[in-house]
Design a protein around this motif. Structure first.
Motif, PDB file in Angstrom:
ATOM      1  N   LEU A  86       0.821  -1.208   0.000  1.00 30.17           N
ATOM      2  CA  LEU A  86       0.000   0.000   0.000  1.00 30.17           C
ATOM      3  C   LEU A  86       0.860   1.265   0.000  1.00 30.17           C
ATOM      4  N   VAL A  87       1.935   1.266   0.789  1.00 30.15           N
ATOM      5  CA  VAL A  87       2.791   2.457   0.866  1.00 30.15           C
ATOM      6  C   VAL A  87       3.465   2.730  -0.477  1.00 30.15           C
ATOM      7  N   PHE A  88       4.187   1.752  -0.998  1.00 29.79           N
ATOM      8  CA  PHE A  88       4.921   1.951  -2.247  1.00 29.79           C
ATOM      9  C   PHE A  88       3.979   2.039  -3.450  1.00 29.79           C
ATOM     10  N   GLY A  89       2.912   1.245  -3.436  1.00 28.86           N
ATOM     11  CA  GLY A  89       1.955   1.302  -4.535  1.00 28.86           C
ATOM     12  C   GLY A  89       1.232   2.632  -4.600  1.00 28.86           C
ATOM     13  N   THR A  90       0.867   3.171  -3.443  1.00 33.59           N
ATOM     14  CA  THR A  90       0.188   4.467  -3.410  1.00 33.59           C
ATOM     15  C   THR A  90       1.115   5.589  -3.871  1.00 33.59           C
ATOM     16  N   MET A  91       2.352   5.556  -3.433  1.00 29.15           N
ATOM     17  CA  MET A  91       3.305   6.593  -3.834  1.00 29.15           C
ATOM     18  C   MET A  91       3.537   6.575  -5.346  1.00 29.15           C
ATOM     19  N   ALA A  92       3.737   5.379  -5.910  1.00 26.03           N
ATOM     20  CA  ALA A  92       3.965   5.272  -7.348  1.00 26.03           C
ATOM     21  C   ALA A  92       2.716   5.673  -8.130  1.00 26.03           C
ATOM     22  N   ALA A  93       1.556   5.181  -7.701  1.00 31.22           N
ATOM     23  CA  ALA A  93       0.315   5.485  -8.406  1.00 31.22           C
ATOM     24  C   ALA A  93      -0.017   6.974  -8.338  1.00 31.22           C
ATOM     25  N   TYR A  94       0.240   7.593  -7.196  1.00 33.50           N
ATOM     26  CA  TYR A  94      -0.051   9.026  -7.058  1.00 33.50           C
ATOM     27  C   TYR A  94       0.823   9.856  -7.991  1.00 33.50           C
ATOM     28  N   ALA A  95       2.103   9.493  -8.091  1.00 32.69           N
ATOM     29  CA  ALA A  95       2.994  10.225  -8.992  1.00 32.69           C
ATOM     30  C   ALA A  95       2.573  10.063 -10.445  1.00 32.69           C
ATOM     31  N   ILE A  96       2.178   8.862 -10.828  1.00 30.03           N
ATOM     32  CA  ILE A  96       1.780   8.603 -12.215  1.00 30.03           C
ATOM     33  C   ILE A  96       0.454   9.286 -12.542  1.00 30.03           C
ATOM     34  N   ALA A  97      -0.483   9.248 -11.600  1.00 25.29           N
ATOM     35  CA  ALA A  97      -1.836   9.730 -11.876  1.00 25.29           C
ATOM     36  C   ALA A  97      -1.983  11.244 -11.752  1.00 25.29           C
ATOM     37  N   ARG A  98      -1.249  11.858 -10.839  1.00 21.79           N
ATOM     38  CA  ARG A  98      -1.505  13.274 -10.538  1.00 21.79           C
ATOM     39  C   ARG A  98      -0.452  14.223 -11.079  1.00 21.79           C
ATOM     40  N   TYR A  99       0.663  13.692 -11.576  1.00 24.26           N
ATOM     41  CA  TYR A  99       1.699  14.557 -12.137  1.00 24.26           C
ATOM     42  C   TYR A  99       1.955  14.162 -13.585  1.00 24.26           C
ATOM     43  N   GLU A 100       2.201  15.150 -14.411  1.00 25.42           N
ATOM     44  CA  GLU A 100       2.477  14.900 -15.823  1.00 25.42           C
ATOM     45  C   GLU A 100       3.978  14.989 -16.082  1.00 25.42           C
ATOM     46  N   PHE A 101       4.546  13.886 -16.578  1.00 26.96           N
ATOM     47  CA  PHE A 101       5.948  13.863 -16.975  1.00 26.96           C
ATOM     48  C   PHE A 101       6.099  12.915 -18.159  1.00 26.96           C
ATOM     49  N   LYS A 102       7.180  13.039 -18.884  1.00 26.99           N
ATOM     50  CA  LYS A 102       7.331  12.365 -20.171  1.00 26.99           C
ATOM     51  C   LYS A 102       7.265  10.844 -20.053  1.00 26.99           C
ATOM     52  N   LEU A 103       7.855  10.296 -19.038  1.00 24.24           N
ATOM     53  CA  LEU A 103       7.930   8.844 -18.913  1.00 24.24           C
ATOM     54  C   LEU A 103       6.809   8.259 -18.059  1.00 24.24           C
ATOM     55  N   GLY A 104       5.764   9.052 -17.825  1.00 18.75           N
ATOM     56  CA  GLY A 104       4.673   8.560 -16.978  1.00 18.75           C
ATOM     57  C   GLY A 104       4.018   7.316 -17.548  1.00 18.75           C
ATOM     58  N   GLY A 105       3.733   7.347 -18.856  1.00 21.85           N
ATOM     59  CA  GLY A 105       3.116   6.182 -19.493  1.00 21.85           C
ATOM     60  C   GLY A 105       4.034   4.977 -19.489  1.00 21.85           C
ATOM     61  N   ALA A 106       5.336   5.199 -19.712  1.00 20.73           N
ATOM     62  CA  ALA A 106       6.297   4.094 -19.721  1.00 20.73           C
ATOM     63  C   ALA A 106       6.427   3.476 -18.332  1.00 20.73           C
ATOM     64  N   VAL A 107       6.414   4.308 -17.302  1.00 18.70           N
ATOM     65  CA  VAL A 107       6.504   3.795 -15.934  1.00 18.70           C
ATOM     66  C   VAL A 107       5.282   2.951 -15.593  1.00 18.70           C
ATOM     67  N   LEU A 108       4.109   3.428 -16.008  1.00 16.89           N
ATOM     68  CA  LEU A 108       2.890   2.661 -15.762  1.00 16.89           C
ATOM     69  C   LEU A 108       2.933   1.322 -16.493  1.00 16.89           C
ATOM     70  N   MET A 109       3.374   1.323 -17.739  1.00 13.71           N
ATOM     71  CA  MET A 109       3.482   0.085 -18.499  1.00 13.71           C
ATOM     72  C   MET A 109       4.500  -0.866 -17.878  1.00 13.71           C
ATOM     73  N   PHE A 110       5.539  -0.299 -17.270  1.00 13.36           N
ATOM     74  CA  PHE A 110       6.530  -1.130 -16.585  1.00 13.36           C
ATOM     75  C   PHE A 110       5.887  -1.908 -15.441  1.00 13.36           C
ATOM     76  N   PHE A 111       5.038  -1.221 -14.667  1.00  7.63           N
ATOM     77  CA  PHE A 111       4.355  -1.905 -13.571  1.00  7.63           C
ATOM     78  C   PHE A 111       3.332  -2.902 -14.107  1.00  7.63           C
ATOM     79  N   ILE A 112       2.594  -2.512 -15.149  1.00  8.11           N
ATOM     80  CA  ILE A 112       1.585  -3.409 -15.701  1.00  8.11           C
ATOM     81  C   ILE A 112       2.224  -4.670 -16.272  1.00  8.11           C
ATOM     82  N   SER A 113       3.412  -4.534 -16.837  1.00  2.00           N
ATOM     83  CA  SER A 113       4.094  -5.708 -17.393  1.00  2.00           C
ATOM     84  C   SER A 113       4.390  -6.749 -16.323  1.00  2.00           C
ATOM     85  N   GLY A 114       4.500  -6.300 -15.061  1.00  3.91           N
ATOM     86  CA  GLY A 114       4.716  -7.243 -13.980  1.00  3.91           C
ATOM     87  C   GLY A 114       3.526  -8.140 -13.719  1.00  3.91           C
TER      88      GLY A 114
END
Length: 276
Positions: A86-114
């Protein structure tokens, strides 16, 4: 005619739900009933009620195994894994969902690939890596494996939920002078409680019931979790099935109660969010 068709449709749905409930609950009923039987009763009348509801099997579980130790180990490993997920998942998800940065989609796909490759397929290199880190036969090694298993789905679920929250909440808080950490902890995460409960339920049940990774990574009897510890009743030539069913019933009870409690909180969280 329309009301009649609607009534028939609802009746069919209710019948299917009742049948599904029966199919799901009947094996649990057989397990609980078998906990009061001897081996002879189980094989002679597996689906009948026991002749007497004696606690002989419960006494064997208590005396012949380190049951309390196994259960405490399972509680500790499960709780620590869920908290870290919950701690690490929430931190990663919050950064991906609420902030816009170039590699946001790639980071999300990295987690989804797991989520696409089961971690059990990599058990050999995983064992070698944990052995090199001296984490074999430790709680830390087992918890790290469970956290790695749970993070992809946690990030996926939490990211999708956090993206649905209105950005006006953040903007108004920033205008009032709130820091980014305060916005996340006091405003966004309370609204994301239903998704966090889903993540907790989704991961707690398989972690509590897991037998594979403790079997591979844990060798000391004092560190065994409950599913692994109950194998003491499985012998090479004979198995005391009555005692085994008793242990399984006791093992299923805590996680069942936890599931019911979290389900109620989940419904309450949805209702609270709807009111707000």
């Amino acid at each position: 005619m329309k009301n009649s068709n609607e009534w028939m449709k609802n009746g069919v749905i209710q019948a299917l739900l009742a049948l599904n409930g029966l199919v799901m609950l009947y094996p649990l009923f057989v397990m609980v009933v078998s906990a009061f039987k001897t081996n002879a009763e189980i094989f002679s009348s597996p689906f009948a009620l026991p002749h007497s509801f004696a606690l002989t099997n419960l006494q064997k579980v208590w005396e012949q195994t380190n049951f309390i130790r196994y259960m405490l180990n399972s509680f500790g490993v499960t709780a620590a894994s869920i908290v870290l997920i919950l701690v690490f998942g929430t931190m990663a998800a919050y950064a991906i969902a609420r902030y816009e940065f170039k590699l946001g989609g790639a980071v999300l796909m990295f987690f989804i690939s797991g989520m696409t490759v089961p971690l059990k397929l990599a058990i050999i290199p995983l064992f070698i890596q944990l052995d090199a880190l001296h984490l074999i036969d430790t709680y830390a090694g087992l918890i790290l494996v469970y956290v790695a298993m749970g993070l992809p789905s946690a990030v996926f679920i939490l990211t999708g939920f956090l993206r649905t929250l209105p950005r006006e909440l953040e903007e108004s808080a920033r205008i009032d002078g709130a820091s980014e950490l305060l916005i996340m902890l006091r405003i966004m995460l309370p609204l994301a409680r239903p998704a966090m409960v889903i993540v907790a339920i989704q991961n707690a049940v398989p972690i509590w019931n897991d037998f594979f990774f403790p079997l591979i990574l844990i060798t000391s009897d004092d560190l065994k979790t409950l599913p692994q510890g109950l194998t003491v009743f499985i012998g090479e030539f004979t198995t005391d099935w009555g005692v085994m069913f008793t242990g399984l019933t006791l093992a299923a009870l805590p996680i069942t109660l936890l599931y019911i409690i979290l389900s109620k909180q989940f419904i309450a969280g949805i209702t609270q969010g709807a009111v707000k």
